[in-house]
Motif scaffolding. Structure first.
Motif, PDB file in Angstrom:
ATOM      1  N   LEU A 104       0.832  -1.210   0.000  1.00 44.59           N
ATOM      2  CA  LEU A 104       0.000   0.000   0.000  1.00 44.59           C
ATOM      3  C   LEU A 104       0.866   1.260   0.000  1.00 44.59           C
ATOM      4  N   LYS A 105       1.956   1.242   0.783  1.00 44.45           N
ATOM      5  CA  LYS A 105       2.855   2.416   0.835  1.00 44.45           C
ATOM      6  C   LYS A 105       3.522   2.647  -0.508  1.00 44.45           C
ATOM      7  N   ASN A 106       4.014   1.534  -1.118  1.00 45.01           N
ATOM      8  CA  ASN A 106       4.710   1.657  -2.402  1.00 45.01           C
ATOM      9  C   ASN A 106       3.798   2.146  -3.522  1.00 45.01           C
ATOM     10  N   ASN A 107       2.500   1.878  -3.389  1.00 41.08           N
ATOM     11  CA  ASN A 107       1.559   2.242  -4.449  1.00 41.08           C
ATOM     12  C   ASN A 107       0.601   3.341  -4.016  1.00 41.08           C
ATOM     13  N   LYS A 108       1.029   4.076  -2.993  1.00 43.17           N
ATOM     14  CA  LYS A 108       0.151   5.061  -2.360  1.00 43.17           C
ATOM     15  C   LYS A 108      -0.539   5.993  -3.360  1.00 43.17           C
ATOM     16  N   THR A 152      -8.792   6.190   3.175  1.00 41.18           N
ATOM     17  CA  THR A 152      -8.440   6.488   4.570  1.00 41.18           C
ATOM     18  C   THR A 152      -8.775   5.291   5.452  1.00 41.18           C
ATOM     19  N   TYR A 153      -9.939   4.702   5.173  1.00 41.43           N
ATOM     20  CA  TYR A 153     -10.336   3.534   5.971  1.00 41.43           C
ATOM     21  C   TYR A 153      -9.374   2.355   5.766  1.00 41.43           C
ATOM     22  N   VAL A 154      -9.128   2.026   4.496  1.00 39.41           N
ATOM     23  CA  VAL A 154      -8.308   0.835   4.201  1.00 39.41           C
ATOM     24  C   VAL A 154      -6.872   1.017   4.690  1.00 39.41           C
ATOM     25  N   THR A 155      -6.306   2.217   4.457  1.00 39.58           N
ATOM     26  CA  THR A 155      -4.896   2.394   4.805  1.00 39.58           C
ATOM     27  C   THR A 155      -4.693   2.665   6.300  1.00 39.58           C
TER      28      THR A 155
END
Lengths: 215, 138
Positions: free
Chosen positions: B67-71, B112-115
């Motif tokens: 998730l961070k890499n594809n933010k 916002t919810y998922v991350t």
């Protein structure tokens, strides 16, 4: 007055202790009275709806007919592999049923695809592999669209052609069938609590005398 | 009497304390709670109530590094869908995710919810950020 209260409390305690364990599941579907002549006497019996004969192909390209389910309790549902809505959650829940009974050779799960044009046998095999199912406990069945839609009615399920938005509309129920091919329960496949009940009901069904006796 | 006064003061302190959350915190909570509803309606059937995915068919949403890499691409993934092979949580997936044409604000809320669920902790995804990201979809 006081004695009355004590009486009521005792009565309530007794009721609380009544066990609710079910010994038999209901038999669902249409019933027809059948009049037969047995030993010169006229007897009226109730005939329950059963799943009619069929012929489909599973993910291993093996032909599967009603004979392959003789002597087996099974659960049926209708799905398609590209279903974006309820199918993933149905099969996430069905995996729990699979895990519970996968070592029981007298139990099967059959999932009919309602999109046979896309869900060919190799597509079904690939889906099975990715879902993490192996062996013969859970068959994904491919067949003529008409045959699948027709048998869906026997399971009291409604499935239909794509709507104008290109979506298939189908019921998300899991149907429990006994060794006599009678309907014994319907469960909302998208609800984990209902699926937990299905697992409990399969155990209840397996313990019924006429299921133990049936071959 | 004394106790009453102390009690009232204590309650007041709690109320003041609670209302002293910064604007950022309030915005986060608004996005997060709204996002949980969007998630239930648009994502949960496939990705699961705990973001667990489904076997090798549907990737989980628990891989914080992915998730961070594809933010900056996540908003486009939701709007345009996702095709092709990806590696999430050490496993590869190559099925298709359907596009879902929801409003940018809903995308911001659900991201916002998922991350910030399922073990992820990436802070608020703002509407501005989503709009910028959507302008740069590949």
């Amino acid at each position: 007055m006081r004695k009355l209260w004590i009486g009521i409390v005792i009565l309530m305690l007794f009721n609380a202790c009544k066990s609710n364990t079910k010994t038999a599941l209901p038999i669902l579907g249409y019933k027809t009275p059948v009049t037969k002549t047995v030993n010169g006497k006229t007897v009226t019996d109730t005939e329950y709806a059963t799943i009619p004969p069929f012929e489909f192909v599973n993910q291993y390209a093996d032909t599967i007919t009603q004979k392959n389910l003789d002597g087996k309790i099974y659960v049926a549902d209708f799905f398609f592999t590209t279903c974006p809505s309820i199918c993933p959650v149905m099969h996430r829940n069905m995996l729990n049923v699979y895990k519970e009974f996968k070592n029981d050779d007298n139990f099967r799960i059959i999932s009919h695809t309602i999109d046979p044009k896309y869900d060919t046998v190799p597509v079904l095999k690939r889906y099975a592999d990715k879902l993490g199912i192996a062996g013969n406990t859970w068959w994904l069945l491919h067949g003529e669209k008409g045959d699948t839609y027709k048998i869906a009615k026997s399971y009291l399920q409604s499935v239909s052609e794509k709507n104008p938005k290109g979506e298939y509309i189908h019921d998300g129920f899991f149907i429990l069938i006994d060794k006599q091919k009678r309907l014994r329960g319907t469960y909302e496949g998208t609800d984990p609590a209902e699926v937990t009940k299905l697992i409990a009901d399969i155990k209840t069904l397996k313990a019924e005398p006429d299921q133990i006796a049936a071959k | 009497m004394k106790l009453k006064v102390i009690g009232i003061i204590a309650i007041l302190l709690v109320v003041v304390g609670a209302s002293c959350q910064s604007d950022d915190q309030i915005e986060f909570k608004r996005y997060y709670s709204g996002g949980s509803l969007v998630y239930q309606q648009h994502c949960q059937n496939c990705h699961g109530d705990k973001g667990q995915g489904l076997s090798a068919l549907i990737p989980p949403l628990t891989d914080s590094i992915y998730l961070k890499n594809n933010k900056r691409k996540l908003a486009c993934f939701i709007k345009n869908g996702l095709k092709g092979k990806i590696t999430v949580a050490g496993r590869s997936f190559d099925d298709q995710m359907q596009p879902d044409d929801i409003a940018p604000l809903e995308i911001a809320k659900v991201l916002t919810y998922v991350t910030n669920s399922f073990g992820n902790n990436m802070g608020t995804v703002t509407l501005q950020q989503v709009q910028d990201d959507l302008n740069n979809c590949q």
